[in-house]
Motif scaffolding. Structure first.
Motif, PDB file in Angstrom:
ATOM      1  N   VAL A 170      -2.548   8.188   2.449  1.00 46.65           N
ATOM      2  CA  VAL A 170      -3.644   7.724   3.310  1.00 46.65           C
ATOM      3  C   VAL A 170      -3.726   6.201   3.375  1.00 46.65           C
ATOM      4  O   VAL A 170      -4.042   5.642   4.421  1.00 46.65           O
ATOM      5  CB  VAL A 170      -4.991   8.298   2.811  1.00 46.65           C
ATOM      6  CG1 VAL A 170      -6.160   7.702   3.589  1.00 46.65           C
ATOM      7  CG2 VAL A 170      -4.992   9.822   2.928  1.00 46.65           C
ATOM      8  N   ASN A 171      -3.452   5.515   2.303  1.00 44.10           N
ATOM      9  CA  ASN A 171      -3.685   4.064   2.214  1.00 44.10           C
ATOM     10  C   ASN A 171      -3.023   3.304   3.358  1.00 44.10           C
ATOM     11  O   ASN A 171      -1.854   3.548   3.687  1.00 44.10           O
ATOM     12  CB  ASN A 171      -3.150   3.531   0.893  1.00 44.10           C
ATOM     13  CG  ASN A 171      -3.751   4.250  -0.296  1.00 44.10           C
ATOM     14  OD1 ASN A 171      -3.447   5.411  -0.536  1.00 44.10           O
ATOM     15  ND2 ASN A 171      -4.600   3.556  -1.039  1.00 44.10           N
ATOM     16  N   ASP A 172      -3.749   2.357   3.952  1.00 43.14           N
ATOM     17  CA  ASP A 172      -3.256   1.617   5.117  1.00 43.14           C
ATOM     18  C   ASP A 172      -1.904   0.961   4.870  1.00 43.14           C
ATOM     19  O   ASP A 172      -1.042   0.949   5.749  1.00 43.14           O
ATOM     20  CB  ASP A 172      -4.273   0.539   5.521  1.00 43.14           C
ATOM     21  CG  ASP A 172      -5.491   1.118   6.215  1.00 43.14           C
ATOM     22  OD1 ASP A 172      -5.458   2.315   6.572  1.00 43.14           O
ATOM     23  OD2 ASP A 172      -6.473   0.375   6.395  1.00 43.14           O
ATOM     24  N   GLN A 173      -1.712   0.389   3.704  1.00 40.59           N
ATOM     25  CA  GLN A 173      -0.465  -0.315   3.396  1.00 40.59           C
ATOM     26  C   GLN A 173       0.521   0.557   2.631  1.00 40.59           C
ATOM     27  O   GLN A 173       1.529   0.068   2.126  1.00 40.59           O
ATOM     28  CB  GLN A 173      -0.773  -1.587   2.588  1.00 40.59           C
ATOM     29  CG  GLN A 173      -1.766  -2.525   3.257  1.00 40.59           C
ATOM     30  CD  GLN A 173      -1.341  -2.931   4.654  1.00 40.59           C
ATOM     31  OE1 GLN A 173      -0.168  -3.222   4.900  1.00 40.59           O
ATOM     32  NE2 GLN A 173      -2.287  -2.938   5.596  1.00 40.59           N
ATOM     33  N   GLY A 174       0.248   1.858   2.572  1.00 42.25           N
ATOM     34  CA  GLY A 174       1.100   2.737   1.793  1.00 42.25           C
ATOM     35  C   GLY A 174       0.846   2.552   0.301  1.00 42.25           C
ATOM     36  O   GLY A 174      -0.148   1.943  -0.110  1.00 42.25           O
ATOM     37  N   VAL A 175       1.741   3.089  -0.509  1.00 42.65           N
ATOM     38  CA  VAL A 175       1.617   2.945  -1.970  1.00 42.65           C
ATOM     39  C   VAL A 175       2.964   2.493  -2.525  1.00 42.65           C
ATOM     40  O   VAL A 175       4.021   2.814  -1.974  1.00 42.65           O
ATOM     41  CB  VAL A 175       1.179   4.268  -2.631  1.00 42.65           C
ATOM     42  CG1 VAL A 175      -0.237   4.642  -2.219  1.00 42.65           C
ATOM     43  CG2 VAL A 175       2.149   5.405  -2.306  1.00 42.65           C
ATOM     44  N   VAL A 193       6.065   4.397  -0.835  1.00 36.02           N
ATOM     45  CA  VAL A 193       5.922   5.358   0.264  1.00 36.02           C
ATOM     46  C   VAL A 193       4.947   4.774   1.290  1.00 36.02           C
ATOM     47  O   VAL A 193       3.813   4.432   0.944  1.00 36.02           O
ATOM     48  CB  VAL A 193       5.391   6.725  -0.233  1.00 36.02           C
ATOM     49  CG1 VAL A 193       5.326   7.721   0.928  1.00 36.02           C
ATOM     50  CG2 VAL A 193       6.251   7.261  -1.370  1.00 36.02           C
ATOM     51  N   PRO A 194       5.359   4.635   2.574  1.00 38.86           N
ATOM     52  CA  PRO A 194       4.468   4.075   3.589  1.00 38.86           C
ATOM     53  C   PRO A 194       3.296   5.010   3.924  1.00 38.86           C
ATOM     54  O   PRO A 194       3.345   6.212   3.654  1.00 38.86           O
ATOM     55  CB  PRO A 194       5.385   3.917   4.818  1.00 38.86           C
ATOM     56  CG  PRO A 194       6.778   4.035   4.301  1.00 38.86           C
ATOM     57  CD  PRO A 194       6.705   4.920   3.100  1.00 38.86           C
ATOM     58  N   GLN A 195       2.283   4.440   4.542  1.00 39.39           N
ATOM     59  CA  GLN A 195       1.157   5.239   5.021  1.00 39.39           C
ATOM     60  C   GLN A 195       1.660   6.345   5.951  1.00 39.39           C
ATOM     61  O   GLN A 195       2.588   6.149   6.739  1.00 39.39           O
ATOM     62  CB  GLN A 195       0.154   4.371   5.784  1.00 39.39           C
ATOM     63  CG  GLN A 195      -1.081   5.149   6.233  1.00 39.39           C
ATOM     64  CD  GLN A 195      -1.930   4.386   7.244  1.00 39.39           C
ATOM     65  OE1 GLN A 195      -1.393   3.728   8.123  1.00 39.39           O
ATOM     66  NE2 GLN A 195      -3.245   4.472   7.124  1.00 39.39           N
ATOM     67  N   SER A 196       1.048   7.502   5.853  1.00 35.28           N
ATOM     68  CA  SER A 196       1.287   8.684   6.686  1.00 35.28           C
ATOM     69  C   SER A 196       2.585   9.406   6.355  1.00 35.28           C
ATOM     70  O   SER A 196       2.896  10.422   6.969  1.00 35.28           O
ATOM     71  CB  SER A 196       1.230   8.361   8.187  1.00 35.28           C
ATOM     72  OG  SER A 196       2.365   7.639   8.624  1.00 35.28           O
ATOM     73  N   HIS A 197       3.329   8.907   5.373  1.00 38.16           N
ATOM     74  CA  HIS A 197       4.554   9.594   4.963  1.00 38.16           C
ATOM     75  C   HIS A 197       4.279  10.532   3.788  1.00 38.16           C
ATOM     76  O   HIS A 197       3.229  10.473   3.151  1.00 38.16           O
ATOM     77  CB  HIS A 197       5.643   8.576   4.626  1.00 38.16           C
ATOM     78  CG  HIS A 197       6.275   7.978   5.836  1.00 38.16           C
ATOM     79  ND1 HIS A 197       7.549   8.275   6.252  1.00 38.16           N
ATOM     80  CD2 HIS A 197       5.782   7.104   6.764  1.00 38.16           C
ATOM     81  CE1 HIS A 197       7.822   7.615   7.366  1.00 38.16           C
ATOM     82  NE2 HIS A 197       6.765   6.897   7.694  1.00 38.16           N
TER      83      HIS A 197
END
Length: 517
Positions: A25-30, A46-50
């Motif tokens: 979910v995080n805007d900048q990924g994790v 891992v990018p956001q939405s992946h």
């Protein structure tokens, strides 16, 4: 839907208890080594939405999202790893001869009564949400002349008719140099005809023709059709001009003014919400499309169906891999068989072009976390909500009943929007995760962002922020009701969408599967 959320921690969404991947979910990924509140730890960024593997997935094992198989692991996927497209083998499309057929028809939900909007009643019984003069064409050759005329009509005539919203040229690239009698030529022909019958044109559409083209004006307008007014001059052929370009412009403007006078006499009146014909579409989709925006559209679609309205969903390739979930919901075997018929027709159409449904996904879809068309389709169909599917119409056909309707179209944004307009759509809603300035001239387009980051960045292009669902600020049900009321406000003219305010209009793009000569 399980949302792992904390304002200062990595967050993910898990859609179904059977899922073995979750979406960041995080805007900048994790980053690598990020620890989610339940202890899941990433072994790479891992990018956001992946997707992140919730536990180790063995080679050959199914990868599940939405509780459905979206692919098979081509190698072992460790717990906490970034699950990407190249690591998945796409499943075969569901066989069309062994689908569940009308065996899980949802019970009708209680009727919603008392909801209305302010619309324009038409002679054929339809209702417009806008009052527009439409000028259609029989061939691309006349486009330049018509566009010049429309510019002058808008500047010189339209200010004199304040109750007319706009004048629109329904230009297209069909009409000549085509196999007009080919097997599939009926699709673009009936599309052109039905575009002129759209409820937002009030039955006052005009036709501009060249004269020698294959698609003749009589194929666009028919005597006795209650959807168009042929009691006054409605056609101008450029080849009839005796004195060249300026005469052409003056003749078109004179025809337009007779129609503007009639349209200007129309007034909005209170009509039931059942007169709404909503078309739903998604474009620039991402992994959040099936988490935030599309489920909210589905909830609002159920509300509209309960209010007696017509709601259309489309995009053949974006339902094909989830067709088994739709045929089961068909209200009867005739509707289920019609769904199969349209899927089979489109399979064969793609096969003729040496392609298949996997050609649908775009680089932007993949960057937004969608690994393949199977995952995309599962997120796309949730726009249809949970109601029984009441009917199916082919490309270019006009909808003739209320309820939840599958309008068979390609997934191309521009072609789908055009075919939904031909079907009679008077209001459009469009979800996007990557972002697009898409708009239509003939109907208002409500733009819904799947992510708050996009809605914030494109604050003057996006109408509704569905990202509030992912952040826990709003439930799908609350957003569905917000959309329902927003639709009625836009249909009434009380609100204008950003696309309307900026006059962002995509071209009309016909679907022509027939040969070009």
């Amino acid at each position: 839907m399980q949302l792992i959320e904390h304002s200062d921690s990595p967050r993910y969404i898990r859609l179904h208890e059977d899922d073995n991947v979750v979406v960041v979910v995080n805007d900048q990924g994790v980053g690598e080594g990020s620890v989610f509140p339940d202890g899941l730890t990433t072994i790479e960024g891992v990018p956001q939405s992946h997707k992140v593997a919730l536990h180790t997935i063995p080679e050959g094992a199914p990868v599940r999202r939405y509780g459905q198989v979206i692919g098979y692991a081509v190698k072992e996927l460790p717990k906490g790893s970034w699950v990407q497209e190249h690591q998945l083998k796409m499943p075969q499309a569901p066989a069309l001869d062994s689908l569940p057929m009308a065996d899980a028809v949802p019970a009708a939900l209680p009727a919603l009564e008392g909801y209305t909007f302010e619309g324009y009643r038409n002679a054929d019984g339809t209702v417009g949400t806008r009052n527009i003069l439409g000028i259609t064409t029989t061939v691309q050759c006349v486009t330049g002349v018509l566009e010049h005329a429309v510019k002058r009509i808008r500047q010189e005539l339209l200010p004199n008719y304040p109750h007319v919203d706009d004048v629109v040229a329904l230009t297209h690239s069909y009409g000549c140099g085509v196999a007009i009698n080919a097997r599939d030529a009926y699709i673009p022909i009936r599309t052109v005809r039905n575009l002129a019958r759209n409820p937002n044109l009030g039955g006052e559409a005009l036709v501009i023709s060249l004269g020698c083209e294959k698609l003749q004006a009589g194929q666009v307008m028919h005597e006795g059709d209650p959807s168009v007014d042929l009691s006054e001059p409605w056609l101008y052929r450029l080849q009839d001009s005796s004195h060249g370009f300026n005469e052409m412009i003056e003749q078109i403007m004179a025809l337009a003014e007779t129609r503007l006078k009639k349209l200007d006499q129309r007034r909005r009146e209170t009509v039931p919400a059942s007169e709404l014909i909503l078309g739903m579409q998604c474009g620039g989709s991402d992994a959040f499309s099936g988490i935030t925006a599309n489920p909210a559209l589905g909830y609002a679609a159920d509300l509209l169906v309960r209010a007696g309205a017509t709601v259309m969903f489309s995009e053949n390739t974006e339902v094909r891999d989830a067709i088994y979930m739709l045929t089961a919901r068909a209200e009867n075997l005739d509707v289920a068989n019609a769904l199969v018929r349209e899927m089979d027709w489109y399979d064969k159409y793609l096969d003729r072009g040496a392609a298949d449904r996997s050609a649908n996904t775009t680089p932007g879809n993949k960057k937004g976390g969608l690994s393949n068309i199977v995952e995309k389709a599962l997120g796309s169909i949730v726009k249809s909500g949970s109601s029984a599917i009441n009917g199916v119409i082919g490309p270019g056909e006009r909808v003739d009943r209320k309820g939840l309707i599958f309008c068979a179209t390609p997934a191309s944004d521009f072609v789908c929007g055009t075919l939904q307009l031909a079907a009679g759509m008077n209001l459009h809603v469009f979800t996007t995760g990557r972002g697009t300035p898409y708009g239509l001239a003939m109907a208002p387009v409500v733009k819904v962002a799947t992510r708050t980051e996009l809605a914030t960045r494109w604050h003057d292009l996006i109408d509704i922020d569905a990202g509030r669902v992912a952040s826990g600020r709003m439930t799908i049900e609350e957003l569905g009701w917000e959309l329902f009321h927003y639709y009625l406000d836009v249909a009434s003219g009380r609100k204008q969408t950003w696309a309307e305010q900026h006059r962002l209009h995509n071209d009309i793009v016909l679907f022509n599967p027939a040969p070009i000569t």
